[in-house]
Enzyme design. Structure first.
Site, PDB file in Angstrom:
ATOM      1  N   ASP A 173      75.729  49.319  55.475  1.00 21.91           N
ATOM      2  CA  ASP A 173      75.250  50.150  56.580  1.00 21.91           C
ATOM      3  C   ASP A 173      76.344  50.881  57.339  1.00 21.91           C
ATOM      4  O   ASP A 173      76.135  51.332  58.473  1.00 21.91           O
ATOM      5  CB  ASP A 173      74.409  49.298  57.538  1.00 21.91           C
ATOM      6  CG  ASP A 173      73.027  49.061  56.967  1.00 21.91           C
ATOM      7  OD1 ASP A 173      72.526  49.942  56.246  1.00 21.91           O
ATOM      8  OD2 ASP A 173      72.442  47.992  57.231  1.00 21.91           O
ATOM      9  N   ASP A 199      66.819  51.149  52.146  1.00 20.17           N
ATOM     10  CA  ASP A 199      67.454  51.690  53.352  1.00 20.17           C
ATOM     11  C   ASP A 199      68.766  52.415  53.033  1.00 20.17           C
ATOM     12  O   ASP A 199      69.201  53.308  53.758  1.00 20.17           O
ATOM     13  CB  ASP A 199      67.777  50.573  54.369  1.00 20.17           C
ATOM     14  CG  ASP A 199      66.711  49.507  54.479  1.00 20.17           C
ATOM     15  OD1 ASP A 199      66.006  49.276  53.466  1.00 20.17           O
ATOM     16  OD2 ASP A 199      66.586  48.876  55.535  1.00 20.17           O
TER      17      ASP A 199
END
Ligand code: GLY
Length: 382
Positions: free
Chosen positions: A102, A159
């Protein structure tokens, strides 16, 4: 026929003026509260920012909120707060072994934006360092490893489509195609293994890290394996639009449309996405983050299309934004966050209908898009 012009199409200027004023008032309050603590804002409890670890994956959204507000309101207060948060996040960079995939969420949308606007060299270095870390997570079998921990070597999650712009950015600023080639391999794997024929998506896919063979697709943050976690759908929707913008690959645009059509087909009459489109009827869990991310993706999708087709996605985005604002926005100065029905994961009971900085972030981004701001935070080189 020209591409769809979202700012020209949005004629409800009174709504924009109202939202901009409300956001400015609320975010100023958020800054005041953030300066009372020594950690990064994420969620709230009893009207205060709740403590998070500095390496938490959402920590880029607070400074990104500040840059969005700086673009909207033009007040130096927001830029100063963005810089304060950017410096605070350096501790997470130093502790790099605890970071996940991320790093795109964590640095591109504020340090990348600061570099685009001000050519600040320290910000450039932060983003490139993050890109190198993301590239290092690539498994040559064709996927980017999502999370750390023994046994998760072969885990990839949908994601990650939103972290790929970090790699496209690095390829463009360095001239080294390796970053882009990794992003494209991962996006191709996501098309093949995550996106189902009806446009719904798996959240997690587990591959054999040695051979790349498919092993499993657990339910992840959604209801169960084979269900349809709405936030995963929205990450995929926006992520494929962004991959299309960076590569021009038509199949990414077609995939984004397939996911968008599915998302719109599943939304209930209230235009508020449930947490999982295949969850049981009760509890009727919602997720404002999914709605706001999807709205941003739909607006960019509309912008990438010719007028007639773009209108369809634009209308859906506006309906979602207005419905969510009406139902779940808290504009009172009794809590620094706006959206109250963000859900971390279907099975996370305390994480149901809470506040999250990234739920607010995508709403602010969407409002700025409708105001005509063309600086795409996920593509700050454009
Ligand atoms: N990327 C994790 C989440 O959306 O909650």
């Amino acid at each position: 026929m020209p591409n769809f012009d979202i700012a020209a199409a949005f004629t409800d200027k009174a709504w924009l003026t109202d939202m901009s004023a409300r956001l400015d008032k609320k975010m100023r309050y958020g800054v005041e509260k953030a300066r009372q603590v020594d950690y990064m804002p994420y969620s709230t409890e009893n009207g205060q920012w709740k403590k998070t670890d500095i390496g938490w994956w959402t920590n880029g959204f607070w400074p990104a909120n500040m840059w969005q507000m700086y673009r909207m309101a033009g007040d130096e207060l927001y830029r100063e707060e963005a810089l304060r948060a950017e410096t605070m996040l350096d501790e997470a960079l130093r502790d790099f072994k605890n970071l996940s995939h991320d790093v795109g969420f964590m640095w591109l949308i504020h340090s990348g934006v600061r570099y685009a606007l001000e050519k600040n060299q320290d910000s450039f270095d932060r983003v490139l360092y993050a890109a190198d870390m993301l590239a290092a997570r690539f498994n040559p079998n064709g996927f980017i490893r999502a999370w750390n921990g023994q046994g998760r070597e072969g885990w990839a999650i949908v994601d990650c489509m939103m972290n790929l712009p970090l790699l496209y950015w690095a390829a463009e600023v360095t001239g080294d195609p390796r970053y882009r080639l990794i992003a494209v391999r991962h996006a191709d794997t996501t098309m093949a293994y995550f996106v189902r024929p009806d446009g719904s998506c798996n959240h997690i896919v587990i591959f054999d890290p040695e051979t790349g063979a498919f092993l499993d697709n657990p339910g992840g943050q959604g209801y169960e394996s084979g269900s349809s976690w709405s936030r995963g759908q929205s990450w995929a929707l926006y992520g494929f639009v962004l991959s299309y913008l960076h590569t021009g690959k038509r199949e990414y645009l077609d995939t984004a449309k397939r996911i968008a059509n599915y998302f719109i087909s599943q939304i209930t009459d209230d235009w508020m996405p449930r947490c999982d489109f295949r969850q049981p009827a009760e509890p009727a869990l919602k997720d404002n983050v999914a709605g706001n991310v999807a709205a941003c993706g739909l607006l960019e999708l509309a912008r990438a299309l010719r007028s007639l087709e773009g209108r369809f996605y634009f209308d859906a985005a506006v309906r979602i934004l207005k419905a969510q604002e009406q139902d779940a926005a808290n504009w009172e100065l009794n809590d620094p966050a706006v959206f109250t029905k963000c859900t971390s994961a279907w099975h996370d009971l305390p994480g149901r209908h809470i506040t999250m900085t990234y739920g607010d972030y995508y709403f602010i981004e969407a409002v700025n898009k409708l105001r005509g701001d063309e600086l795409l935070f996920w593509y700050p080189n454009r």
